[in-house]
Design an enzyme around this catalytic site. Structure first.
Site, PDB file in Angstrom:
ATOM      1  N   CYS A 125       0.849  -1.193   0.000  1.00  0.00           N
ATOM      2  CA  CYS A 125       0.000   0.000   0.000  1.00  0.00           C
ATOM      3  C   CYS A 125       0.885   1.244   0.000  1.00  0.00           C
ATOM      4  O   CYS A 125       1.778   1.371   0.838  1.00  0.00           O
ATOM      5  CB  CYS A 125      -0.887  -0.038   1.243  1.00  0.00           C
ATOM      6  SG  CYS A 125      -1.587   1.531   1.718  1.00  0.00           S
ATOM      7  N   GLU A 126       0.646   2.132  -0.948  1.00  0.00           N
ATOM      8  CA  GLU A 126       1.478   3.329  -1.027  1.00  0.00           C
ATOM      9  C   GLU A 126       1.197   4.333   0.087  1.00  0.00           C
ATOM     10  O   GLU A 126       1.980   5.260   0.292  1.00  0.00           O
ATOM     11  CB  GLU A 126       1.341   4.006  -2.389  1.00  0.00           C
ATOM     12  CG  GLU A 126       0.008   4.632  -2.667  1.00  0.00           C
ATOM     13  CD  GLU A 126      -0.057   5.236  -4.063  1.00  0.00           C
ATOM     14  OE1 GLU A 126      -0.696   6.287  -4.189  1.00  0.00           O
ATOM     15  OE2 GLU A 126       0.504   4.668  -5.010  1.00  0.00           O
ATOM     16  N   HIS A 127       0.113   4.139   0.814  1.00  0.00           N
ATOM     17  CA  HIS A 127      -0.210   5.062   1.893  1.00  0.00           C
ATOM     18  C   HIS A 127       0.434   4.682   3.226  1.00  0.00           C
ATOM     19  O   HIS A 127       0.739   5.554   4.038  1.00  0.00           O
ATOM     20  CB  HIS A 127      -1.730   5.164   2.072  1.00  0.00           C
ATOM     21  CG  HIS A 127      -2.417   5.623   0.835  1.00  0.00           C
ATOM     22  ND1 HIS A 127      -3.562   5.029   0.352  1.00  0.00           N
ATOM     23  CD2 HIS A 127      -2.109   6.602  -0.047  1.00  0.00           C
ATOM     24  CE1 HIS A 127      -3.934   5.635  -0.757  1.00  0.00           C
ATOM     25  NE2 HIS A 127      -3.074   6.587  -1.016  1.00  0.00           N
ATOM     26  N   HIS A 128       0.613   3.378   3.467  1.00  0.00           N
ATOM     27  CA  HIS A 128       1.163   2.924   4.748  1.00  0.00           C
ATOM     28  C   HIS A 128       2.372   2.007   4.603  1.00  0.00           C
ATOM     29  O   HIS A 128       2.954   1.602   5.594  1.00  0.00           O
ATOM     30  CB  HIS A 128       0.088   2.193   5.558  1.00  0.00           C
ATOM     31  CG  HIS A 128      -1.119   3.019   5.818  1.00  0.00           C
ATOM     32  ND1 HIS A 128      -2.236   2.975   5.014  1.00  0.00           N
ATOM     33  CD2 HIS A 128      -1.381   3.945   6.770  1.00  0.00           C
ATOM     34  CE1 HIS A 128      -3.134   3.823   5.466  1.00  0.00           C
ATOM     35  NE2 HIS A 128      -2.647   4.432   6.523  1.00  0.00           N
ATOM     36  N   GLN A 146      -4.676  -0.556  -5.202  1.00  0.00           N
ATOM     37  CA  GLN A 146      -5.191  -1.690  -5.975  1.00  0.00           C
ATOM     38  C   GLN A 146      -5.926  -1.246  -7.236  1.00  0.00           C
ATOM     39  O   GLN A 146      -5.816  -1.882  -8.281  1.00  0.00           O
ATOM     40  CB  GLN A 146      -6.093  -2.547  -5.090  1.00  0.00           C
ATOM     41  CG  GLN A 146      -6.584  -3.807  -5.766  1.00  0.00           C
ATOM     42  CD  GLN A 146      -7.343  -4.697  -4.816  1.00  0.00           C
ATOM     43  OE1 GLN A 146      -7.008  -4.804  -3.645  1.00  0.00           O
ATOM     44  NE2 GLN A 146      -8.376  -5.352  -5.303  1.00  0.00           N
ATOM     45  N   HIS A 154      -5.738  -6.033   2.462  1.00  0.00           N
ATOM     46  CA  HIS A 154      -4.835  -4.917   2.730  1.00  0.00           C
ATOM     47  C   HIS A 154      -4.493  -4.863   4.211  1.00  0.00           C
ATOM     48  O   HIS A 154      -5.366  -4.611   5.050  1.00  0.00           O
ATOM     49  CB  HIS A 154      -5.504  -3.603   2.304  1.00  0.00           C
ATOM     50  CG  HIS A 154      -5.689  -3.494   0.824  1.00  0.00           C
ATOM     51  ND1 HIS A 154      -5.065  -2.523   0.080  1.00  0.00           N
ATOM     52  CD2 HIS A 154      -6.414  -4.237  -0.051  1.00  0.00           C
ATOM     53  CE1 HIS A 154      -5.395  -2.671  -1.192  1.00  0.00           C
ATOM     54  NE2 HIS A 154      -6.220  -3.700  -1.294  1.00  0.00           N
ATOM     55  N   CYS A 213      -3.036  -2.660   5.826  1.00  0.00           N
ATOM     56  CA  CYS A 213      -3.271  -1.349   6.437  1.00  0.00           C
ATOM     57  C   CYS A 213      -4.685  -1.251   7.006  1.00  0.00           C
ATOM     58  O   CYS A 213      -4.957  -0.393   7.847  1.00  0.00           O
ATOM     59  CB  CYS A 213      -3.029  -0.234   5.422  1.00  0.00           C
ATOM     60  SG  CYS A 213      -4.064  -0.320   3.952  1.00  0.00           S
TER      61      CYS A 213
END
Length: 195
Positions: A86-89, A127, A155, A157
């Site tokens: 995940c590019e956020h976490h 995704q 995910h 996250c």
């Protein structure tokens, strides 16, 4: 390495120093015996887990076969297991991709479809974008009548932090050309993916 691939601008030593900092920030001692080699191991594992930046996934589709014996039905490769982040976490996204296309006059080796999935997965991702990237790569390079991609993933996250909902999974799809526009082809693709 291709023009589209990424060459890291950070050295191995800098990556290891960042891991040492994170260990300290978490509250542990990076000089403790069990953690001495951790920065090196983490940097090495990240190099492998993010190897998608070192490839251009579309190139896997360039070698095709035109001797298809008149085959003009869907080609579907199911259950392509992948790990992304995940590019956020920067936490793992683990799932399966189902990839299909309706060929025109040529097909590609099935291992190449799995390589395309892996090439896009081994990057920081969301995704929805990954699903679209895979479908458009196949459409752009193979020029089939249509493409279908369905991805189902868990995910971390969401399942091990934040809302903390273990077992929840996300499904995304990208349907192009006849797989989107022709109801019979669409239904056949989705039936094959579910079956």
């Amino acid at each position: 390495m291709t023009d589209h691939a990424h060459k890291p601008s950070v050295s191995q030593a800098e990556a290891e120093a960042a891991v040492r900092t994170l260990i300290q920030w978490a509250g542990d001692n990076p000089d403790r015996e069990g953690l001495l080699e951790t920065p090196k191991r983490v940097a090495k594992s990240y190099r492998e887990l993010f190897q998608g930046y070192e490839v251009e996934p579309r190139e896997y589709l360039e070698k095709t076969f035109e001797e298809v014996g008149g085959y003009d039905e869907l080609v579907v490769l199911k259950n392509i297991r992948f790990v992304s982040f995940c590019e956020h976490h920067m936490l793992p996204v683990v799932g399966v991709a189902h990839v299909g296309y309706l060929p025109t006059d040529r097909v590609v080796g099935i291992s190449k479809l799995a390589r395309v999935v892996r090439g896009f997965a081994r990057r920081l991702q969301i995704q929805e974008k990954m699903t679209s990237d895979i479908a458009h790569a196949i459409q752009d390079v193979l020029r089939p009548h249509g493409v279908g991609v369905v991805i189902e993933a868990e995910h971390s996250c969401m399942t091990m932090r934040g809302v903390d909902v273990p077992g929840a999974s996300l499904s995304t799809s990208c349907l192009l050309g006849s797989v989107r526009e022709d109801p019979r082809t669409r239904e056949e693709f989705l039936r094959l993916v579910r079956g």
